[in-house]
Each structure stands twice: as C-alpha cells, then as structure tokens.
Design an enzyme around this catalytic site. Structure first.
Site, PDB file in Angstrom:
ATOM      1  N   HIS A 130      -4.171   3.886 -15.336  1.00  0.00           N
ATOM      2  CA  HIS A 130      -4.374   3.302 -13.907  1.00  0.00           C
ATOM      3  C   HIS A 130      -4.800   1.901 -13.869  1.00  0.00           C
ATOM      4  CE1 HIS A 130      -2.914   7.130 -12.445  1.00  0.00           C
ATOM      5  NE2 HIS A 130      -3.849   7.816 -12.460  1.00  0.00           N
ATOM      6  N   HIS A 201      -2.255   6.710  -5.072  1.00  0.00           N
ATOM      7  CA  HIS A 201      -2.683   7.797  -5.561  1.00  0.00           C
ATOM      8  C   HIS A 201      -3.265   8.582  -4.460  1.00  0.00           C
ATOM      9  CE1 HIS A 201      -4.587  10.384  -8.852  1.00  0.00           C
ATOM     10  NE2 HIS A 201      -4.017   9.624  -9.681  1.00  0.00           N
ATOM     11  N   GLU A 339       3.282  10.641  -6.759  1.00  0.00           N
ATOM     12  CA  GLU A 339       3.047   9.165  -6.992  1.00  0.00           C
ATOM     13  C   GLU A 339       4.440   8.506  -7.577  1.00  0.00           C
ATOM     14  OE1 GLU A 339      -0.401   8.893 -10.114  1.00  0.00           O
ATOM     15  OE2 GLU A 339      -0.396  10.991  -9.385  1.00  0.00           O
TER      16      GLU A 339
END
Ligand code: BGC
Length: 375
Positions: A130, A201, A339
């Site tokens: 991420h 997210h 996502e």
C-alpha cells in the site's frame, strides 16, 4: 389561520424528529490539527436521499458513511475513528484510506523500468504494501474544491517519494450523487516513467460498522478467474478458474459459507484476501464488478469500475484492539474491503496488464460504490 399553519409545521417537525433515528454525526473539531504544516479537516458530503459521508484530507480518507436501510434508518457502514488522533494512535489498518502510489503488494519492494532498478520501503515482511511506510494514506491532501456533494483533492508526490520515480500529480474527486452513488475519480500524471495503482480501502459492514459479522453478507463477484498467491500473498502469476474453489462468487453466496475451507489459498490469506480478474468486455468501460447484500437491513452495495481487478479482503488481520467510532470495536472478519485495482505485484509480472505510467500518458481510474435497498 396562522395558528393552523404553525400547528401543521410543528407536526411535520415532530414527525421528522421521531420517525427516523439519526445517529449523531462526527464532531468536525476532533479533526482540527496541523500535520506537515497543513490543516487537517473533516468535510461532509450530503445528497437529497439521506446519505451522508465524511472525508478527511489526512490520507484522503472516508471517515463515516450513513446509509439508509429498507425502513429508512441510517447506519454508519464504514470503519473509522471519531478523531484524527484515533487514526494516528491506532495500528494501521488503512480504514477508508486513499492508497498510493501502489495499492497492495510489490514483491521484495523491488521493480525495474527499462534498465533502472528501484527499491521501495519494505513494510510488510519483505514486501512493500500500500505505497510503503508513508504512503498516500498518511499524506496531507490539498482541498481544491468543495460543494454539498463533491470534494476534490490533490496531492503532489515528489520524485523518489517512498522510492517511486518521478514527480506524480494526483487528483481525486469524491462525488456523491442523488442515486446514492459515491463516484471516486482518480487522475494522475508523472514527469518520468513510473508505476501507479491507486485504490480506496474502506471496510464495509452493512449491518453498521461494529455491529457484528459480515459472514452473513451475500457476495457476488463478476470474475471467472483469480490470481493465486504464495505464502507472502504475492501472486504466482497464474490465473486460476474460480470454479470448484471457495473463491467462486459468480452467484450470490454468503461470505461465511466457505471461508474456513481446507484450501491453501484461504490458509495463506487467513480468509479471503485475493485479487479477482474481472470479466470485462473492453478495458475502458466502467462495469459492475461486485455486489454485497445484507438481508436483515436490506442494504445492497454495488461496486463498478474500469479497472481490471478487485481485491476482496475480509479483515483477517483485524484484532478489535482500538475502539472506533462511538467506542465500537472492529474485530476479526467484521468488515470487508472491495478494492478496485490493477493486480498486485504487476510491475514484476510481465503477463499482467501494465501499470507503467509514462510522461505522455494520463492515469485514470473510476470506482463507484452504489447503495440501494432490496426488500
Ligand atoms: C490486503 C491485506 C492487508 C490489508 C491491510 C488489504 O488490501 O489485501 O493483505 O492486510 O489490506 O489492511
């Protein structure tokens, strides 16, 4: 006459006060703080259908999302904290966050563009997750424009930020429509060849965040294949048909019905934590990727995107240790993420769709979360 009008208004007022309980919204002052020399704030988006979303410019995060059920009762359906300090003090689970520069994992935090090799921060075992240690989820975004139903944010990520090449300018718009859709539109440009994979997210629980399980939610994913992973959750590069696996959600199926299957892929993820290859007619069009229905409340969430993949994650790493909004806790497998994205580790998988962004190109990504009710 005047008295009659007054009585009429009073009745309407009392009725509107008692018919639909409205949970108190978050106190925006609890988000006032200066970080990196910039002012953190909480912004509210509203539409004419009773939907209300709050967003903070710290990490471009969705903080709360009030969604009516089949009786018109609103519940906050996403995970988050009541204050900016809540986010800063908790373990990072990326609640509601805007993720960049690269959503999900890059193996060993390494990739090459042409002859140039790049090394990223390794923040998930040996892998980069991420966007690294200080990804977009922790950056201060600038507010470009705000209206009742729309918030435009901007972020300039400098050359070699977290190890990624080129100065990247990102624009992200949250637009709440009167069809109860939140349209998230990302656009980005970079002055050097780079890689990019932005996503959101948010963790959803359609009973309301902190109100129990997601295992009873019925999920549909429009995908015939998924990308299997190794024990560090990096895709092997293969595409596996979902048929005869616990990953087949081509028809509505309760999430809990196969989550504890004796299956290596489920074991690696500790539950569902997998990227799906979306069935698409063309690369460009926004189409329905997934939907989630929760029968008790009647809430239905549909996810549309123009991206090739979607990560389905069942909150297998949540521990419920940090009290969230209104003191509620978010435990193991009590929230789900959908996502929209390019496939994990694409920079190291030549067979996956490319994630390279060249200076003459514009990155564009649309994700729509749409709510409705089914009785
Ligand atoms: C990943 C999980 C990870 C989680 C972090 C998800 O997108 O797929 O593996 O643990 O993000 O909150």
């Amino acid at each position: 006459m005047k008295t009659a009008i007054f009585q009429f208004i009073l009745v309407i007022f009392l009725f509107s006060c008692t018919s639909k309980p409205v949970p108190p919204t978050i106190n925006p002052q609890a988000f006032d703080k200066v970080i990196d020399g910039k002012q953190v704030k909480l912004y509210t988006l509203k539409n004419q259908k009773g939907m209300e979303i709050t967003v903070t410019n710290w990490g471009g995060r969705i903080v709360s999302w009030l969604v009516p059920d089949k009786n018109g009762v609103r519940e906050d359906v996403v995970f988050g904290y009541d204050s900016i300090n809540g986010y800063l003090n908790a373990k990072e689970n990326y609640f509601g966050a805007s993720i960049g520069r690269y959503g999900n994992r890059i193996a060993k935090g390494e990739f090459s563009i042409g002859d140039i090799h790049y090394k990223l921060a390794q923040n998930n075992g040996v892998n980069s997750l991420h966007g690294g240690v200080n990804g977009f989820s922790k950056k201060m975004w600038d507010v470009v424009q705000k209206s009742a139903g729309e918030l435009s944010l901007k972020l300039v990520s400098p050359d070699m930020d977290e190890g990624y090449p080129g100065e990247l300018s990102v624009s992200m718009v949250y637009r709440l429509t009167n069809d109860n859709e939140l349209v998230i539109q990302y656009d980005a440009k970079c002055d050097k060849p780079t890689i990019i994979n932005l996503t959101n997210h948010s963790y959803f629980n359609l009973h309301g965040a902190g109100n129990g399980t997601i295992l009873d939610h019925q999920l549909t994913i429009n995908a015939d294949f998924f990308t299997p992973i190794d024990s560090t959750l990096i895709p092997t590069g293969e595409l596996t048909p979902v048929g005869n696996t616990p990953f087949d959600f081509r028809t509505p199926t309760p999430i809990g019905s196969r989550i504890n299957s004796e299956d290596q892929q489920i074991r690696f993820g500790l539950g569902y934590d997998i990227n799906y290859v979306l069935n698409k007619k063309t690369d460009q069009n926004v189409s329905l990727a997934a939907s989630v229905f929760e029968p008790e409340s009647g809430r239905l969430l549909e996810v549309f995107t123009d991206q090739p993949g979607i990560q389905f994650y069942t909150g297998n790493f949540l521990d419920g240790k940090y009290p969230g909004k209104k003191g509620k806790t978010y435990g193991y497998r009590t929230g789900l993420c959908l996502e929209t994205q390019h496939f994990p580790n694409s920079p190291n998988q030549p067979k996956f769709p490319t994630v390279q962004l060249d200076p003459d190109q514009v990155y564009a990504h649309t994700c729509i979360y749409k709510f409705s009710v089914k009785k």
